[in-house]
Write an enzyme that holds these catalytic residues in place. Structure first.
Site, PDB file in Angstrom:
ATOM      1  N   LEU A  68       0.741  -1.163  -0.068  1.00  0.00           N
ATOM      2  CA  LEU A  68      -0.016   0.067   0.171  1.00  0.00           C
ATOM      3  C   LEU A  68       0.884   1.215   0.059  1.00  0.00           C
ATOM      4  O   LEU A  68       2.049   1.191   0.377  1.00  0.00           O
ATOM      5  CB  LEU A  68      -1.073  -0.016   1.502  1.00  0.00           C
ATOM      6  CG  LEU A  68      -1.719  -1.264   1.493  1.00  0.00           C
ATOM      7  CD1 LEU A  68      -2.453  -1.338   2.593  1.00  0.00           C
ATOM      8  CD2 LEU A  68      -2.603  -1.476   0.206  1.00  0.00           C
ATOM      9  N   LYS A 174      15.326   0.344   4.516  1.00  0.00           N
ATOM     10  CA  LYS A 174      15.091   0.896   3.430  1.00  0.00           C
ATOM     11  C   LYS A 174      15.153   2.256   3.282  1.00  0.00           C
ATOM     12  O   LYS A 174      15.601   3.014   2.347  1.00  0.00           O
ATOM     13  CB  LYS A 174      13.501   0.518   3.204  1.00  0.00           C
ATOM     14  CG  LYS A 174      12.610   1.048   2.164  1.00  0.00           C
ATOM     15  CD  LYS A 174      12.894   0.722   0.780  1.00  0.00           C
ATOM     16  CE  LYS A 174      12.155   1.438  -0.229  1.00  0.00           C
ATOM     17  NZ  LYS A 174      12.785   1.237  -1.710  1.00  0.00           N
ATOM     18  N   LYS A 249       8.038  11.191   0.404  1.00  0.00           N
ATOM     19  CA  LYS A 249       7.766  10.405   1.618  1.00  0.00           C
ATOM     20  C   LYS A 249       8.640   9.787   2.161  1.00  0.00           C
ATOM     21  O   LYS A 249       8.847   9.879   3.614  1.00  0.00           O
ATOM     22  CB  LYS A 249       6.428   9.387   0.994  1.00  0.00           C
ATOM     23  CG  LYS A 249       6.252   8.305   2.164  1.00  0.00           C
ATOM     24  CD  LYS A 249       5.181   7.430   1.371  1.00  0.00           C
ATOM     25  CE  LYS A 249       6.190   6.148   0.937  1.00  0.00           C
ATOM     26  NZ  LYS A 249       5.580   5.093   0.921  1.00  0.00           N
TER      27      LYS A 249
HETATM   28  P1  NAD Z   1       0.414   2.623  -6.019  1.00  0.00           P
HETATM   29  O1  NAD Z   1      -0.064   3.840  -5.421  1.00  0.00           O
HETATM   30  O2  NAD Z   1       0.686   2.466  -7.510  1.00  0.00           O
HETATM   31  O3  NAD Z   1      -0.450   1.276  -5.511  1.00  0.00           O
HETATM   32  C1  NAD Z   1      -0.852   1.316  -4.094  1.00  0.00           C
HETATM   33  C2  NAD Z   1      -2.105   0.791  -4.267  1.00  0.00           C
HETATM   34  O4  NAD Z   1      -3.087   0.349  -3.095  1.00  0.00           O
HETATM   35  C3  NAD Z   1      -3.522   1.690  -4.941  1.00  0.00           C
HETATM   36  O5  NAD Z   1      -3.593   0.652  -6.106  1.00  0.00           O
HETATM   37  C4  NAD Z   1      -4.536   1.821  -4.044  1.00  0.00           C
HETATM   38  O6  NAD Z   1      -5.684   1.928  -4.678  1.00  0.00           O
HETATM   39  C5  NAD Z   1      -4.251   0.641  -2.999  1.00  0.00           C
HETATM   40  N1  NAD Z   1      -4.566   0.861  -1.749  1.00  0.00           N
HETATM   41  C6  NAD Z   1      -4.700   1.847  -0.935  1.00  0.00           C
HETATM   42  N2  NAD Z   1      -5.161   1.532   0.492  1.00  0.00           N
HETATM   43  C7  NAD Z   1      -5.928   0.441   0.088  1.00  0.00           C
HETATM   44  C8  NAD Z   1      -6.811  -0.501   0.895  1.00  0.00           C
HETATM   45  N3  NAD Z   1      -7.035  -0.074   2.105  1.00  0.00           N
HETATM   46  N4  NAD Z   1      -7.243  -1.781   0.490  1.00  0.00           N
HETATM   47  C9  NAD Z   1      -6.553  -2.112  -0.817  1.00  0.00           C
HETATM   48  N5  NAD Z   1      -6.051  -1.395  -1.729  1.00  0.00           N
HETATM   49  C10 NAD Z   1      -5.497  -0.028  -1.322  1.00  0.00           C
HETATM   50  O7  NAD Z   1       1.979   2.586  -5.218  1.00  0.00           O
HETATM   51  P2  NAD Z   1       3.256   1.428  -5.604  1.00  0.00           P
HETATM   52  O8  NAD Z   1       4.087   2.342  -6.440  1.00  0.00           O
HETATM   53  O9  NAD Z   1       2.600   0.359  -5.812  1.00  0.00           O
HETATM   54  O10 NAD Z   1       3.983   1.593  -4.117  1.00  0.00           O
HETATM   55  C11 NAD Z   1       3.439   0.780  -3.165  1.00  0.00           C
HETATM   56  C12 NAD Z   1       4.528   0.903  -2.074  1.00  0.00           C
HETATM   57  O11 NAD Z   1       5.681   0.267  -2.525  1.00  0.00           O
HETATM   58  C13 NAD Z   1       4.700   2.450  -1.680  1.00  0.00           C
HETATM   59  O12 NAD Z   1       4.948   2.150  -0.302  1.00  0.00           O
HETATM   60  C14 NAD Z   1       5.938   2.641  -2.045  1.00  0.00           C
HETATM   61  O13 NAD Z   1       6.740   3.544  -1.239  1.00  0.00           O
HETATM   62  C15 NAD Z   1       6.634   1.260  -2.366  1.00  0.00           C
HETATM   63  N6  NAD Z   1       7.617   1.460  -3.256  1.00  0.00           N
HETATM   64  C16 NAD Z   1       7.250   1.785  -4.823  1.00  0.00           C
HETATM   65  C17 NAD Z   1       8.415   1.771  -5.669  1.00  0.00           C
HETATM   66  C18 NAD Z   1       8.069   1.991  -7.119  1.00  0.00           C
HETATM   67  O14 NAD Z   1       9.234   2.134  -8.026  1.00  0.00           O
HETATM   68  N7  NAD Z   1       6.685   2.320  -7.286  1.00  0.00           N
HETATM   69  C19 NAD Z   1       9.685   1.054  -5.504  1.00  0.00           C
HETATM   70  C20 NAD Z   1       9.875   0.428  -4.045  1.00  0.00           C
HETATM   71  C21 NAD Z   1       8.929   0.700  -3.098  1.00  0.00           C
END
Ligand code: NAD
Length: 300
Positions: A68, A174, A249
């Site tokens: 999330l 991280k 963030k």
């Molecule tokens: P994103 O916003 O694309 O996906 C998050 C998803 O969670 C969304 O689809 C949203 O609708 C869903 N969501 C939110 N609350 C919810 C709930 N209560 N129940 C069900 N679904 C819910 O974000 P992302 O890019 O996939 O990143 C996810 C995590 O991974 C973040 O914490 C981010 O910091 C971390 N991260 C991201 C990357 C990257 O390159 N995007 C790399 C490493 C780590």
């Protein structure tokens, strides 16, 4: 853990969808859920079965994975008024893969433990490309026993696993990684800008730096200068990649983590301000390497 434990995957966004798809491809019994209809549709297209709610997804699941956006979403999912923690199957394990505050990760792990469930924090490095290719690095906090239960599942989504310590330690590590990355990206952009202002060719300068003492992920994989690397976000208008606001963030979480222990992070704080400025001028949604544009904009 039994041969093929049922897995619930909550959060099918940029990272979660390909991670869940890799579990499905590996023959795992995985059911996904996301609050966004678009994310659910995309996961379905990738062959991942979905449920109508988080509660429905966790029914019968021995493994619950969450991916999330931030701490509040994770705490809301597990601990909120309508949180799923009381409804998770006895004996299940939680793999919390989002990047969140170490204090939040500890809170969720303690609540899970109080309910008799195992839990690890397992934030990832490797971005969307790593999630799609199944080559993520998992940075884990939690007990040895919990990690050993989780390991075969993590291996279906990634290639490196680092055990950093107890609950919350994965998140601390991280944040250390991303704080260094944020500062390195910003200063690499500045260095290339300086060279270009003196008439140097950005690609030749970058090629030299990539094999010299300033080499880093910013010079080797994701150069911030447009046109230097064909596949880098900088060469496609900074679209895709790792969003400025996700970096912002993470740097905010690093600042908060530093305050908790009285650590000084002058460059981390400076980097946080640069990404905040980049957000303020409208680039929050773009790749974080777009921070280099700040030093290119003329104010006169
Ligand atoms: P994103 O916003 O694309 O996906 C998050 C998803 O969670 C969304 O689809 C949203 O609708 C869903 N969501 C939110 N609350 C919810 C709930 N209560 N129940 C069900 N679904 C819910 O974000 P992302 O890019 O996939 O990143 C996810 C995590 O991974 C973040 O914490 C981010 O910091 C971390 N991260 C991201 C990357 C990257 O390159 N995007 C790399 C490493 C780590």
């Amino acid at each position: 853990m039994s041969q093929s434990p049922r897995i619930a995957f909550i959060g099918l966004g940029h990272m979660g969808a390909p991670m869940a798809a890799n579990l499905h491809k590996a023959g795992r019994d995985v059911t996904g859920f996301d609050l966004s209809a678009n994310a659910m549709a995309a996961a379905k297209d990738a062959g991942v079965p979905v449920a109508d709610s988080a509660r429905a997804a966790i029914r019968g699941a021995q493994v619950v994975i969450s991916m999330l956006p931030a701490s509040r979403h994770v705490e809301g999912l597990y601990l909120g008024d309508d949180g799923i923690l009381p409804h998770i199957e006895d004996g299940a394990i939680i793999l919390e893969c989002s990047t969140i505050a170490p204090a939040s990760a500890k809170k969720v792990a303690a609540a899970a433990e109080a309910r008799g469930l195992a839990a690890i924090d397992a934030p990832v490095s490797g971005g969307v490309a790593g999630a799609s290719a199944g080559t993520l690095t998992f940075i884990v906090g939690g007990s040895d026993a919990a990690l050993e239960r989780a390991r075969p599942i993590l291996q279906d989504m990634g290639k490196n696993i680092f055990h950093m310590g107890d609950a919350g330690a994965g998140q601390v590590a991280k944040l250390c990684n991303n704080m260094a990355l944020g500062a390195i990206m910003a200063v690499t952009g500045e260095a290339i800008a300086l060279g270009v202002a003196h008439g140097l060719d950005a690609k030749t300068l970058s090629d030299m730096m990539a094999v010299s003492t300033s080499r880093s992920w910013a010079t080797e994989v994701c150069n911030p200068w447009p046109g230097v690397m064909e596949n880098a976000p900088a060469s496609r208008g900074y679209e895709g990649g790792f969003g400025n606001d996700l970096m912002l963030k993470d740097l905010g979480l690093a600042a908060e983590a530093a305050m908790r222990v009285g650590a000084t992070i002058p460059l981390g704080e400076m980097a946080r301000n640069l990404y905040a400025l980049n957000h303020n001028v409208g680039r929050g949604h773009l790749d974080f390497s777009s921070v280099v544009q700040l030093v290119l904009e003329k104010t006169d």
